[in-house]
Enzyme design. Structure first.
Site, PDB file in Angstrom:
ATOM      1  N   ASP A  14       0.877  -1.178   0.000  1.00  0.00           N
ATOM      2  CA  ASP A  14       0.000   0.000   0.000  1.00  0.00           C
ATOM      3  C   ASP A  14       0.918   1.233   0.000  1.00  0.00           C
ATOM      4  O   ASP A  14       2.129   1.115   0.202  1.00  0.00           O
ATOM      5  CB  ASP A  14      -0.886  -0.017   1.260  1.00  0.00           C
ATOM      6  N   SER A  15       0.315   2.403  -0.163  1.00  0.00           N
ATOM      7  CA  SER A  15       1.088   3.637  -0.064  1.00  0.00           C
ATOM      8  C   SER A  15       1.666   3.815   1.339  1.00  0.00           C
ATOM      9  O   SER A  15       2.573   4.622   1.531  1.00  0.00           O
ATOM     10  CB  SER A  15       0.179   4.829  -0.368  1.00  0.00           C
ATOM     11  N   TYR A  46      -0.745   8.409  -2.004  1.00  0.00           N
ATOM     12  CA  TYR A  46      -0.875   8.222  -3.450  1.00  0.00           C
ATOM     13  C   TYR A  46      -2.053   9.054  -3.991  1.00  0.00           C
ATOM     14  O   TYR A  46      -2.077   9.405  -5.170  1.00  0.00           O
ATOM     15  CB  TYR A  46      -1.170   6.753  -3.784  1.00  0.00           C
ATOM     16  N   GLY A  47      -3.014   9.290  -3.136  1.00  0.00           N
ATOM     17  CA  GLY A  47      -4.313   9.820  -3.559  1.00  0.00           C
ATOM     18  C   GLY A  47      -4.296  11.190  -4.203  1.00  0.00           C
ATOM     19  O   GLY A  47      -5.274  11.605  -4.809  1.00  0.00           O
ATOM     20  N   CYS A  77      -4.647  -1.410  -1.859  1.00  0.00           N
ATOM     21  CA  CYS A  77      -4.795   0.023  -2.037  1.00  0.00           C
ATOM     22  C   CYS A  77      -5.777   0.257  -3.186  1.00  0.00           C
ATOM     23  O   CYS A  77      -5.531  -0.194  -4.315  1.00  0.00           O
ATOM     24  CB  CYS A  77      -3.431   0.610  -2.376  1.00  0.00           C
ATOM     25  N   ASN A  78      -6.863   0.918  -2.902  1.00  0.00           N
ATOM     26  CA  ASN A  78      -7.854   1.201  -3.947  1.00  0.00           C
ATOM     27  C   ASN A  78      -7.279   2.127  -5.015  1.00  0.00           C
ATOM     28  O   ASN A  78      -7.574   1.984  -6.204  1.00  0.00           O
ATOM     29  CB  ASN A  78      -9.083   1.867  -3.328  1.00  0.00           C
ATOM     30  N   GLU A 155      -1.506   7.795   8.981  1.00  0.00           N
ATOM     31  CA  GLU A 155      -0.081   7.439   8.886  1.00  0.00           C
ATOM     32  C   GLU A 155       0.683   7.845  10.156  1.00  0.00           C
ATOM     33  O   GLU A 155       1.676   7.248  10.497  1.00  0.00           O
ATOM     34  CB  GLU A 155       0.569   8.131   7.677  1.00  0.00           C
ATOM     35  N   CYS A 187     -11.013   3.361   0.768  1.00  0.00           N
ATOM     36  CA  CYS A 187      -9.562   3.514   0.903  1.00  0.00           C
ATOM     37  C   CYS A 187      -9.167   2.637   2.075  1.00  0.00           C
ATOM     38  O   CYS A 187      -9.849   2.639   3.115  1.00  0.00           O
ATOM     39  CB  CYS A 187      -9.221   4.981   1.180  1.00  0.00           C
ATOM     40  N   HIS A 189      -6.963   2.787   4.256  1.00  0.00           N
ATOM     41  CA  HIS A 189      -6.617   3.434   5.523  1.00  0.00           C
ATOM     42  C   HIS A 189      -7.847   3.599   6.434  1.00  0.00           C
ATOM     43  O   HIS A 189      -7.724   3.589   7.658  1.00  0.00           O
ATOM     44  CB  HIS A 189      -6.030   4.825   5.266  1.00  0.00           C
TER      45      HIS A 189
HETATM   46  N1  DGL Z   1      -4.760   3.290   1.111  1.00  0.00           N
HETATM   47  C1  DGL Z   1      -4.908   3.774  -0.174  1.00  0.00           C
HETATM   48  C2  DGL Z   1      -6.228   3.441  -0.823  1.00  0.00           C
HETATM   49  O1  DGL Z   1      -6.789   2.420  -0.532  1.00  0.00           O
HETATM   50  C3  DGL Z   1      -4.301   5.071  -0.618  1.00  0.00           C
HETATM   51  C4  DGL Z   1      -4.274   6.227   0.270  1.00  0.00           C
HETATM   52  C5  DGL Z   1      -3.336   7.277  -0.249  1.00  0.00           C
HETATM   53  O2  DGL Z   1      -2.138   7.004  -0.257  1.00  0.00           O
HETATM   54  O3  DGL Z   1      -3.797   8.343  -0.660  1.00  0.00           O
HETATM   55  O4  DGL Z   1      -6.716   4.150  -1.666  1.00  0.00           O
END
Ligand code: DGL
Length: 268
Positions: A14-15, A46-47, A77-78, A155, A187, A189
């Site tokens: 994941d990110s 990542y978002g 990670c979505n 995080e 997401c 997280h």
């Molecule tokens: N946990 C991630 C997701 O499922 C990404 C969150 C991120 O890094 O912005 O989308």
């Protein structure tokens, strides 16, 4: 040879620490499997990145996990699934499982035909999400809500901080005002915010995440490929991060509920 590949770990990334919400569902369902987890904390979130940058990260991490002997990769990670699942599948010679917001189960769960989806900007803007809505939610009112800043707080391990609660409430309010009775955690997280989420929305609102469904899919694919471990000792976990070792280790220990975990730094 077959025994060796069966004993190989499941690679999950994941990110950052969000994918641990999926890893813990995999751990629960598959206690004998070894888990190799990579948190790309130096590049989190990542978002709000452009899709090409995310794709490059996925490629590097996927190749690393396979080089470590992973028998299957979970893109926990979505956002990364949205930008690069197909490319990763064609690049790697092991099964690759991704994830997407639980729109299908939410459509099944809603009583009033209104669902809210919390996810990153990239996920919501992606073609994959548009296709998901078209496929399952044409007759459902879908209220999407990006949540900038929330991942960063998770995080830092701030799961119960007033700051986190305030931010989450701001994102929930427009969804609740429009009457949604079901909220999708799009997401990985966000499942770590379930305790405060429950307090904010109350018991009448259904909350959907897809960690368990992904764990079942992992089990199914391993089984179909003769790679599922069916006996032997309990599995182990190994954690890597591209970020700050001490910080990431502290947060992973608290989310995995185990203070003996050690995390290695490995920039890729
Ligand atoms: N946990 C991630 C997701 O499922 C990404 C969150 C991120 O890094 O912005 O989308």
């Amino acid at each position: 040879m077959i025994f060796l590949s069966q004993r190989a770990p499941i690679g999950i990334f994941d990110s950052g620490v969000g994918g641990l919400s999926v890893a813990r569902d995999i751990r629960k369902l598959l206690p004998l499997e070894d888990i190799l987890y990579y948190a790309d904390s130096a590049h989190c979130p990542y978002g709000d990145k452009d899709p090409q940058t995310i794709q490059q990260r996925e490629k590097k991490i996927g190749e690393f996990l396979v080089a470590q002997g992973a028998k299957l990769i979970v893109v926990a990670c979505n956002t990364a699934t949205s930008t690069g699942l197909e490319d990763l599948r064609s690049l790697l010679n092991v099964p690759v499982i991704g994830m997407e917001p639980g729109v299908k189960p939410a459509v099944a769960a809603t009583r009033n035909g209104k669902i809210g989806v919390l996810a990153t900007n990239v996920t919501i803007a992606g073609d994959r999400f548009a296709a998901l809505i078209k496929r399952y939610a044409e007759n459902t009112q879908v209220i999407t809500q990006p949540c900038p800043g929330l991942v960063e707080l998770i995080e830092q391990g701030k799961l119960h901080a007033p700051e986190t609660k305030g931010k989450l409430w701001n994102f929930l309010q427009p969804i609740l005002e429009r009457g949604a009775d079901t909220i999708v955690l799009g997401c990985t997280h966000y499942p770590f915010l379930r305790p405060i989420l429950g307090e904010l929305v109350g018991p009448e609102i259904a909350i959907i995440d897809t960690g368990q469904a992904v764990a079942r899919q992992v089990s199914k694919i391993l089984n179909e490929n003769g790679l599922l471990i069916t006996d032997g000792p309990l599995g182990t976990e190994q954690f890597y991060t591209s970020g700050n070792q001490a910080n990431v280790q502290e947060v992973i220990q608290s989310l995995w509920l185990n203070n003996n975990i050690s995390v290695k730094t490995l920039p890729l």
